[in-house]
Design an enzyme around this catalytic site. Structure first.
Site, mmCIF file in Angstrom:
data_model
loop_
_atom_site.group_PDB
_atom_site.id
_atom_site.type_symbol
_atom_site.label_atom_id
_atom_site.label_comp_id
_atom_site.label_asym_id
_atom_site.label_seq_id
_atom_site.Cartn_x
_atom_site.Cartn_y
_atom_site.Cartn_z
ATOM 1 N N ASN A 113 84.797 111.783 -2.917
ATOM 2 C CA ASN A 113 84.515 111.877 -1.491
ATOM 3 C C ASN A 113 85.615 111.206 -0.664
ATOM 4 O OD1 ASN A 113 83.485 111.922 1.070
ATOM 5 N ND2 ASN A 113 81.497 111.101 0.545
ATOM 6 N N ASP A 114 85.590 109.876 -0.600
ATOM 7 C CA ASP A 114 86.496 109.170 0.300
ATOM 8 C C ASP A 114 87.968 109.455 0.013
ATOM 9 O OD1 ASP A 114 84.262 108.045 1.507
ATOM 10 O OD2 ASP A 114 84.183 106.445 0.020
ATOM 11 N N VAL A 115 88.307 109.676 -1.264
ATOM 12 C CA VAL A 115 89.717 109.894 -1.608
ATOM 13 C C VAL A 115 90.211 111.271 -1.171
ATOM 14 C CG1 VAL A 115 89.624 108.315 -3.571
ATOM 15 C CG2 VAL A 115 89.230 110.752 -3.946
ATOM 16 N N THR A 116 89.299 112.086 -0.579
ATOM 17 C CA THR A 116 89.714 113.404 -0.098
ATOM 18 C C THR A 116 89.554 113.526 1.411
ATOM 19 O OG1 THR A 116 87.488 114.328 -0.306
ATOM 20 C CG2 THR A 116 88.898 114.480 -2.248
ATOM 21 N N ALA A 172 82.104 104.637 1.007
ATOM 22 C CA ALA A 172 82.601 103.992 2.215
ATOM 23 C C ALA A 172 81.587 104.176 3.345
ATOM 24 C CB ALA A 172 83.950 104.569 2.608
#
Lengths: 458, 99
Positions: free
Chosen positions: A383-386, A424
């Site tokens: 999720n957050d890394v994209t 996050a």
């Protein structure tokens, strides 16, 4: 004869440990590294057992057997449990250092010199706090404890206060080692600090924290080397310390955050302010058939795995998807973000376990070079890394974090259980983009369906 | 033991080993970061050296008990650490070598 053998064995062990880490740098030589590391440890233990200081072997034998009985099953855990296992082994390493420190102190408090006492204090402080912190990390990773960070007002003040008092007691012990009452209080405070340190840490920060605990466990072994005047301990401990330090720096950089921010920032609380809020735009969902036909007709598919893949244990099904698509002439590669998962390298180990060839696992920079050419970017449990907000939304908590440029692919598919935000705690604008198709469901179930549909597609 | 250990040479060793560690580990491929962590964890179980001596000296019941617990804890990391690193490395295969 033993007087010459032991130092030689220790010297050879030190060289073996350095070579072990050197050879671990790439896959073809890595196995050699493990073997030489094993030889080094055998030499170190064998040499020590010949020491004239040892008068009885009975207790040693019992403890060695007991350790082996517990250690072997811990090495046979499934790869999905590797983050927990690692946290637990940091706890054991730190515990050993703290216990030896305590034992040394109990024997030598009346005659110890100041410098040795200083080393003992460092060893016991680091050992105790790393022990309890690693147990807490284990609890969170094993989901015995809540994974969300727990914060309260003045938390950092209280935490640092506890650490400061523990350090003051340590200083008192260095001044007067015979003041034995200070020792147990210092241990209890360090232990408490370790617990309190992890309470505000969320799942997304675990890779950094595990690396940092790795470093502390090594440094406590090095401190033991100073206290016992043993160079082998200093070398092995500082190698471990350096390794943990480098890994935690890499993790911090991959999240664009500082150590202080990771330890005291309590990343991952649910955002209540306007930051990172996306208007409730409609999301497009697709059926598995639609998705499979797009995949089967693509020429390049980039798969972006995340913690969700590990939780769903979907790595074997993902490999099947890779195989099926490859058979159809589709090129499939994997894009691995440095902080994907719960520890450094987590995704690589899971996919390697599922027999994905390791030359298909691309690092972030390399994958970002491929993504503009990719027909499909398939996000599985990441999720957050994209989140593209990291590139442009200065209000977003992830702003500045290097991300995998999933949004540059022609079509984006996201497998997700629901629209709940990631660790996050922020919305991901990727999900509302026009070219994004959401595939709702458990990662393993969805990928299983995709494999079937792709195999059937013409 | 009343004489101070050779502090200065210990500090030199610490300094050099740390720099060697930083240089060597910087080169480790991110692919292998998890095995790296389990291997360094096994290596730092070198605390077992101190634990063995304390246990074997058997000076007081307290020190022997603490020593035994420390030997057990370190031995868990020695066997567990090397074995799991071995298992992980064995899993990494190139294309074509798979299956």
């Amino acid at each position: 004869m033993n007087e010459t053998f032991i130092p030689v064995a220790y010297l050879a062990a030190s060289a073996a440990f350095i070579l072990a880490l050197k050879w671990l740098s790439s896959v073809p030589t890595a196995m050699r590294g493990v073997i030489v590391g094993c030889i080094g440890m055998t030499l170190a233990i064998g040499g020590t057992l010949l020491s004239p200081e040892i008068v009885t072997y009975q207790n040693i034998g019992i403890a060695l057997v007991l350790g082996t009985i517990i250690g072997v099953p811990m090495a046979l855990m499934p790869m999905t449990a590797v983050p927990q296992r690692t946290a637990l082994s940091h706890a054991f390493g730190a515990l050993a250092a703290a216990l030896v420190g305590g034992a040394e102190y109990s024997l030598r408090y009346s005659s110890v010199d100041r410098f040795t006492m200083f080393a003992l204090v460092i060893e016991v402080l680091l050992g105790s706090l790393t022990f309890s912190a690693s147990l807490m990390a284990f609890g969170k990773l094993q989901e015995i404890l809540p994974q969300r960070p727990i914060t309260y007002k003045g938390q950092n003040f209280v935490n640092l206060g506890v650490l400061a008092v523990a350090m003051l007691l340590g200083a008192g012990l260095v001044m007067n080692p015979a003041n034995t009452i200070l020792f147990p209080i210092m241990v209890i405070l360090a232990f408490t600090f370790g617990i309190m340190l992890i309470v505000p840490i969320g799942g997304a920060d675990m890779p950094t924290v595990i690396a940092l605990l790795n470093s502390y466990a090594g440094l406590s072994a090095a401190a033991m080397g100073f206290a016992l005047d043993n160079k082998l301990l200093i070398i092995a401990g500082s190698l471990d310390g350096a390794s943990g330090l480098i890994l935690s720096i890499i993790m911090c950089k991959a999240m664009n955050r500082s150590f202080a921010n990771v330890l005291f920032g309590a990343f991952g609380q649910v955002q209540t302010g306007p930051a990172g809020k996306v208007d409730a735009k409609p999301v497009k969902s697709a059926t598995n058939e639609e998705a499979a036909s797009i995949l089967a007709n693509a020429s390049l598919v980039v798969i972006i795995p995340g913690y969700g893949m590990a939780v769903a244990q979907a790595q074997h099904k993902v490999r099947e998807l890779h195989d099926t698509l490859t058979k159809k002439g589709v090129k499939v590669v994997f894009a691995i973000h440095p902080v994907a998962g719960r520890m450094p390298g987590h995704m690589n180990v899971l996919l390697a376990e599922a027999d994905v060839p390791y030359d298909k696992l691309l690092e972030m920079e390399e994958a970002n070079g491929e993504l503009p050419e990719a027909d499909v970017a398939l996000v599985i449990g990441a999720n957050d890394v994209t989140n593209p907000a990291a590139r442009h939304d200065t209000n977003s908590p992830v702003y500045g974090m290097p991300i995998i440029d999933v949004d540059k692919a022609h079509v984006v598919m996201v497998i997700k259980r629901s629209m709940n935000p990631g660790f996050a705690g922020i919305d991901n604008e990727l999900y509302t983009m026009d070219k994004t198709l959401m595939l709702f469901g458990d990662a393993k179930a969805v990928v299983t369906e995709l494999v079937k549909e792709v195999a059937a597609a013409e | 033991m009343t004489h101070a250990p050779d502090l200065l040479s210990s500090l030199y060793v610490f300094l050099l080993a740390t720099f060697v560690g930083l240089e060597v580990i910087k080169r480790v491929s991110p692919l292998l970061h998890t095995p790296l962590m389990s291997l360094t964890n096994a290596i730092s179980a070198i605390s077992i050296v101190g634990a063995l001596i304390i246990t074997g000296k058997a000076e007081t019941p307290l020190s022997t008990m603490l020593g035994m617990a420390a030997v057990t804890a370190s031995m868990i990391n020695v066997t567990g650490g090397y074995l799991i690193t071995f298992r992980m490395i064995k899993m990494f295969k190139r294309k074509g070598a798979a299956k």
